[in-house]
Design a protein around this motif. Structure first.
Motif, PDB file in Angstrom:
ATOM      1  N   PHE A  94      42.422  37.733  43.820  1.00  0.00           N
ATOM      2  CA  PHE A  94      41.903  38.051  45.162  1.00  0.00           C
ATOM      3  C   PHE A  94      41.677  39.569  45.253  1.00  0.00           C
ATOM      4  O   PHE A  94      42.163  40.225  46.174  1.00  0.00           O
ATOM      5  CB  PHE A  94      42.882  37.605  46.249  1.00  0.00           C
ATOM      6  N   SER A  95      40.953  40.114  44.289  1.00  0.00           N
ATOM      7  CA  SER A  95      40.914  41.576  44.114  1.00  0.00           C
ATOM      8  C   SER A  95      40.084  42.289  45.160  1.00  0.00           C
ATOM      9  O   SER A  95      40.264  43.497  45.373  1.00  0.00           O
ATOM     10  CB  SER A  95      40.370  41.895  42.729  1.00  0.00           C
ATOM     11  N   GLY A  96      39.160  41.595  45.820  1.00  0.00           N
ATOM     12  CA  GLY A  96      38.333  42.210  46.859  1.00  0.00           C
ATOM     13  C   GLY A  96      37.623  43.450  46.325  1.00  0.00           C
ATOM     14  O   GLY A  96      37.210  43.502  45.159  1.00  0.00           O
ATOM     15  N   GLY A  98      39.027  46.194  45.743  1.00  0.00           N
ATOM     16  CA  GLY A  98      39.853  46.929  44.794  1.00  0.00           C
ATOM     17  C   GLY A  98      40.937  47.846  45.347  1.00  0.00           C
ATOM     18  O   GLY A  98      41.441  48.701  44.616  1.00  0.00           O
ATOM     19  N   GLY A  99      41.333  47.692  46.600  1.00  0.00           N
ATOM     20  CA  GLY A  99      42.374  48.574  47.145  1.00  0.00           C
ATOM     21  C   GLY A  99      43.669  48.512  46.339  1.00  0.00           C
ATOM     22  O   GLY A  99      44.192  49.549  45.894  1.00  0.00           O
ATOM     23  N   LEU A 100      44.165  47.310  46.122  1.00  0.00           N
ATOM     24  CA  LEU A 100      45.426  47.146  45.394  1.00  0.00           C
ATOM     25  C   LEU A 100      45.212  47.441  43.903  1.00  0.00           C
ATOM     26  O   LEU A 100      46.065  48.071  43.257  1.00  0.00           O
ATOM     27  CB  LEU A 100      45.931  45.714  45.606  1.00  0.00           C
ATOM     28  N   GLU A 116      37.924  37.479  41.558  1.00  0.00           N
ATOM     29  CA  GLU A 116      37.420  37.657  42.920  1.00  0.00           C
ATOM     30  C   GLU A 116      36.159  36.829  43.118  1.00  0.00           C
ATOM     31  O   GLU A 116      35.197  36.955  42.362  1.00  0.00           O
ATOM     32  CB  GLU A 116      37.139  39.153  43.161  1.00  0.00           C
ATOM     33  N   ILE A 117      36.143  36.025  44.164  1.00  0.00           N
ATOM     34  CA  ILE A 117      35.041  35.084  44.368  1.00  0.00           C
ATOM     35  C   ILE A 117      33.788  35.727  44.973  1.00  0.00           C
ATOM     36  O   ILE A 117      32.676  35.237  44.794  1.00  0.00           O
ATOM     37  CB  ILE A 117      35.529  33.909  45.264  1.00  0.00           C
ATOM     38  N   GLY A 140      34.777  33.832  39.357  1.00  0.00           N
ATOM     39  CA  GLY A 140      36.012  34.525  39.743  1.00  0.00           C
ATOM     40  C   GLY A 140      36.880  33.685  40.663  1.00  0.00           C
ATOM     41  O   GLY A 140      37.920  34.140  41.143  1.00  0.00           O
ATOM     42  N   ASP A 141      36.430  32.448  40.911  1.00  0.00           N
ATOM     43  CA  ASP A 141      37.199  31.546  41.785  1.00  0.00           C
ATOM     44  C   ASP A 141      38.516  31.187  41.097  1.00  0.00           C
ATOM     45  O   ASP A 141      38.523  30.676  39.976  1.00  0.00           O
ATOM     46  CB  ASP A 141      36.360  30.284  42.054  1.00  0.00           C
ATOM     47  N   VAL A 142      39.632  31.459  41.771  1.00  0.00           N
ATOM     48  CA  VAL A 142      40.948  31.238  41.137  1.00  0.00           C
ATOM     49  C   VAL A 142      41.306  29.756  41.056  1.00  0.00           C
ATOM     50  O   VAL A 142      42.182  29.380  40.281  1.00  0.00           O
ATOM     51  CB  VAL A 142      42.077  31.976  41.900  1.00  0.00           C
ATOM     52  N   GLY A 160      46.375  39.659  47.051  1.00  0.00           N
ATOM     53  CA  GLY A 160      46.469  39.501  48.503  1.00  0.00           C
ATOM     54  C   GLY A 160      45.670  38.269  48.886  1.00  0.00           C
ATOM     55  O   GLY A 160      44.465  38.363  49.121  1.00  0.00           O
ATOM     56  N   PRO A 162      43.752  35.528  50.967  1.00  0.00           N
ATOM     57  CA  PRO A 162      43.061  35.783  52.239  1.00  0.00           C
ATOM     58  C   PRO A 162      44.014  35.655  53.423  1.00  0.00           C
ATOM     59  O   PRO A 162      44.827  34.725  53.480  1.00  0.00           O
ATOM     60  CB  PRO A 162      41.991  34.694  52.278  1.00  0.00           C
ATOM     61  N   ASN A 384      39.342  44.436  54.342  1.00  0.00           N
ATOM     62  CA  ASN A 384      40.190  43.436  53.676  1.00  0.00           C
ATOM     63  C   ASN A 384      41.252  44.092  52.805  1.00  0.00           C
ATOM     64  O   ASN A 384      42.209  43.431  52.388  1.00  0.00           O
ATOM     65  CB  ASN A 384      39.329  42.590  52.724  1.00  0.00           C
ATOM     66  N   ALA A 385      41.021  45.371  52.489  1.00  0.00           N
ATOM     67  CA  ALA A 385      41.789  45.981  51.396  1.00  0.00           C
ATOM     68  C   ALA A 385      43.207  46.386  51.784  1.00  0.00           C
ATOM     69  O   ALA A 385      43.507  46.663  52.943  1.00  0.00           O
ATOM     70  CB  ALA A 385      41.043  47.210  50.887  1.00  0.00           C
ATOM     71  N   VAL A 386      44.036  46.443  50.762  1.00  0.00           N
ATOM     72  CA  VAL A 386      45.290  47.177  50.890  1.00  0.00           C
ATOM     73  C   VAL A 386      44.882  48.650  50.846  1.00  0.00           C
ATOM     74  O   VAL A 386      44.095  49.039  49.966  1.00  0.00           O
ATOM     75  CB  VAL A 386      46.211  46.887  49.679  1.00  0.00           C
TER      76      VAL A 386
HETATM   77  C1  SAM Z   1      42.583  40.094  51.596  1.00  0.00           C
HETATM   78  S1  SAM Z   1      41.300  40.160  50.459  1.00  0.00           S
HETATM   79  C2  SAM Z   1      42.089  41.015  49.148  1.00  0.00           C
HETATM   80  C3  SAM Z   1      41.840  42.490  49.150  1.00  0.00           C
HETATM   81  C4  SAM Z   1      42.398  43.226  47.976  1.00  0.00           C
HETATM   82  N1  SAM Z   1      43.791  42.927  47.764  1.00  0.00           N
HETATM   83  C5  SAM Z   1      42.247  44.720  48.140  1.00  0.00           C
HETATM   84  O1  SAM Z   1      43.239  45.418  48.202  1.00  0.00           O
HETATM   85  O2  SAM Z   1      41.106  45.191  48.208  1.00  0.00           O
HETATM   86  C6  SAM Z   1      41.240  38.522  49.854  1.00  0.00           C
HETATM   87  C7  SAM Z   1      40.164  38.317  48.805  1.00  0.00           C
HETATM   88  O3  SAM Z   1      40.319  37.005  48.256  1.00  0.00           O
HETATM   89  C8  SAM Z   1      39.035  36.583  47.863  1.00  0.00           C
HETATM   90  N2  SAM Z   1      39.062  35.127  47.656  1.00  0.00           N
HETATM   91  C9  SAM Z   1      39.142  34.152  48.584  1.00  0.00           C
HETATM   92  N3  SAM Z   1      39.139  32.943  48.011  1.00  0.00           N
HETATM   93  C10 SAM Z   1      39.097  33.150  46.679  1.00  0.00           C
HETATM   94  C11 SAM Z   1      39.078  32.297  45.547  1.00  0.00           C
HETATM   95  N4  SAM Z   1      39.110  30.966  45.686  1.00  0.00           N
HETATM   96  N5  SAM Z   1      39.035  32.849  44.328  1.00  0.00           N
HETATM   97  C12 SAM Z   1      38.989  34.194  44.165  1.00  0.00           C
HETATM   98  N6  SAM Z   1      38.995  35.057  45.202  1.00  0.00           N
HETATM   99  C13 SAM Z   1      39.049  34.546  46.444  1.00  0.00           C
HETATM  100  C14 SAM Z   1      38.163  37.031  49.039  1.00  0.00           C
HETATM  101  O4  SAM Z   1      36.804  37.070  48.690  1.00  0.00           O
HETATM  102  C15 SAM Z   1      38.757  38.400  49.356  1.00  0.00           C
HETATM  103  O5  SAM Z   1      38.057  39.417  48.719  1.00  0.00           O
END
Ligand code: SAM
Length: 404
Positions: A94-96, A98-100, A116-117, A140-142, A160, A162, A384-386
């Motif tokens: 869930f890298s978004g 890239g904050g974390l 990351e999806i 990138g779907d987990v 992180g 969602p 969305n980011a950390v």
């Molecule tokens: C809260 S954000 C995470 C932000 C990230 N930790 C950061 O610091 O930038 C959650 C992320 O999970 C991703 N996401 C949601 N469902 C997903 C999936 N099935 N597979 C991969 N990534 C997914 C979203 O697109 C979103 O970018």
């Protein structure tokens, strides 16, 4: 139609009158809002007026700019100096935007991969760290990933999931929200068995209403193999000019790791509070390099433009946030793509209009972190980011568990 009539239309909705939006969503997580035709008409008119005003402003036919282009004073890099390699590896889910990931990178971890999806977010990660392995978009779907492939390779698994299912800004449906990805995070931990895991989410997850969910979905399945410690972090206590409370779960596979571990140490305080020996975090006006108006404070929590029901370029999270931005003389709606454009498109009330780089800075991203996608998508990745300096403190804390 007057503002008052618009307001009446917006509050008086009958469930049976809802009509679907004609705009097709490009974001897999987008949850369209339930609106009547009259409400859609109000939003459409507002949006059209705003587009016209912006186009006129950018063509030089708008009001005379009231502000100089701001030169920020806040430098997030000073809060997270790059550390030498610590010999540890990290895997990101869930890298978004890239904050974390950035926090772990600067804290000295070797990056194994990001999942990351959202395609635009994956492009952001690759643009900033071409050497990283980024699984993005559908790839990138987990869901369905066999995490055993990473067994014995990962020191820290972080992510992180969602936060929409739990956020105060959303409908708080928890486990019944199809976007709930906590079970996927748990499955990944049990599959790849990292030494330490780190999972971040909105602090609302720790409220009484979700305690049953947290116990049954996170703590119970993981506590057989991990010693788990939730920690609440507040962004301004780590030098970021924003109110942003989050929970971070640290999980340790051995008692030795758990004993070594030093939790993240806050070292800053909010502007205007009593000097307790910590450093005062910059107010948001000072951070952005805006003139002194005799008042400053940290920014209200930035809302992700993707977590709400509509795609938007407003970062407002609440009515109280709106009041705070008014006090600060900052206009948080219609965030512009660049500082030039923000200056040219004068806000109706004359307040300082934010730009994407300003919002990124309020979230603690370094000025050179490049974000990809349309404006709402860039803002979504930021919101969305950390906050990276918080991510850095979390990563340094995770690394402390491995001290010899
Ligand atoms: C809260 S954000 C995470 C932000 C990230 N930790 C950061 O610091 O930038 C959650 C992320 O999970 C991703 N996401 C949601 N469902 C997903 C999936 N099935 N597979 C991969 N990534 C997914 C979203 O697109 C979103 O970018």
């Amino acid at each position: 139609m007057s503002e008052g009539q618009d307001r009446l239309i917006l509050v008086n909705a009958m469930a049976q009158e809802y009509v679907p939006s004609k705009i097709k969503s490009t974001d897999p997580l987008h949850e369209p809002r339930l609106l009547t035709q009259a409400q859609r008409d109000v939003f459409r008119r507002r949006s059209r007026d705003s587009h016209r005003a912006r186009a006129a402003a950018l063509a030089g036919a708008g009001a005379e700019p009231l502000h100089d282009i701001n030169v920020p004073r806040f430098n997030p890099c000073a809060l997270m100096p790059r550390r030498e390699s610590n010999g540890l590896s990290s895997l990101s889910m869930f890298s978004g935007g890239g904050g974390l990931d950035l926090g772990f990178d600067l804290a000295g971890f070797a990056h194994i991969g990001s999942w990351e999806i959202m395609q635009d977010a994956a492009v952001t990660l690759r643009a900033n760290r071409p050497q990283w392995t980024v699984h993005g978009g559908d790839e990138g779907d987990v869901r369905g990933v066999d995490w055993k492939q990473y067994r014995s390779m990962v020191d820290v698994l972080h992510g992180g999931p969602p936060c929409q299912p739990f956020s105060n800004a959303g409908r708080q449906r928890g486990a019944s929200d199809p976007r709930d990805m906590w079970p996927e995070f748990v499955r990944a931990v049990l599959g790849c068995r990292p030494e330490v895991f780190v999972a971040e989410n909105v602090a609302a997850l720790m409220s009484a209403s979700f305690s049953g969910y947290v116990n049954s979905t996170i703590i119970n399945p993981l506590s057989k193999e991990y010693r788990i410690h939730p920690v609440i972090v507040q962004a301004y206590e780590f030098g970021v000019p924003q109110i942003r409370r989050r929970v971070v779960f640290f999980g340790f596979r051995t008692t030795r790791l758990e004993r070594n571990w030093v939790p993240p140490r806050p070292g800053f305080r909010r502007p205007g509070t009593i000097d307790d020996g910590t450093v005062q975090t910059m107010g948001v006006r000072e951070a952005l390099g805006l003139p002194d108006i005799g008042f400053d404070d940290v920014s209200p929590t930035i809302r992700s433009t993707l977590t709400g029901p509509r795609h938007t370029t407003s970062i407002l999270s609440s009515v109280s946030a709106q009041k705070k931005f008014q006090q600060l003389g900052i206009w948080p709606n219609g965030v512009a793509e660049t500082r030039d454009r923000a200056r040219a498109f004068v806000a109706k009330n004359g307040d300082f209009r934010l730009s994407v780089p300003d919002v990124a800075l309020i979230q603690g991203f370094p000025e050179d972190w490049r974000l990809s996608g349309a404006v709402y998508m860039q803002l979504g990745q930021i919101g969305n980011a950390v906050a990276p300096p918080v991510g850095y403190a979390v990563a340094c804390s995770a690394a402390s568990a491995f001290a010899k």
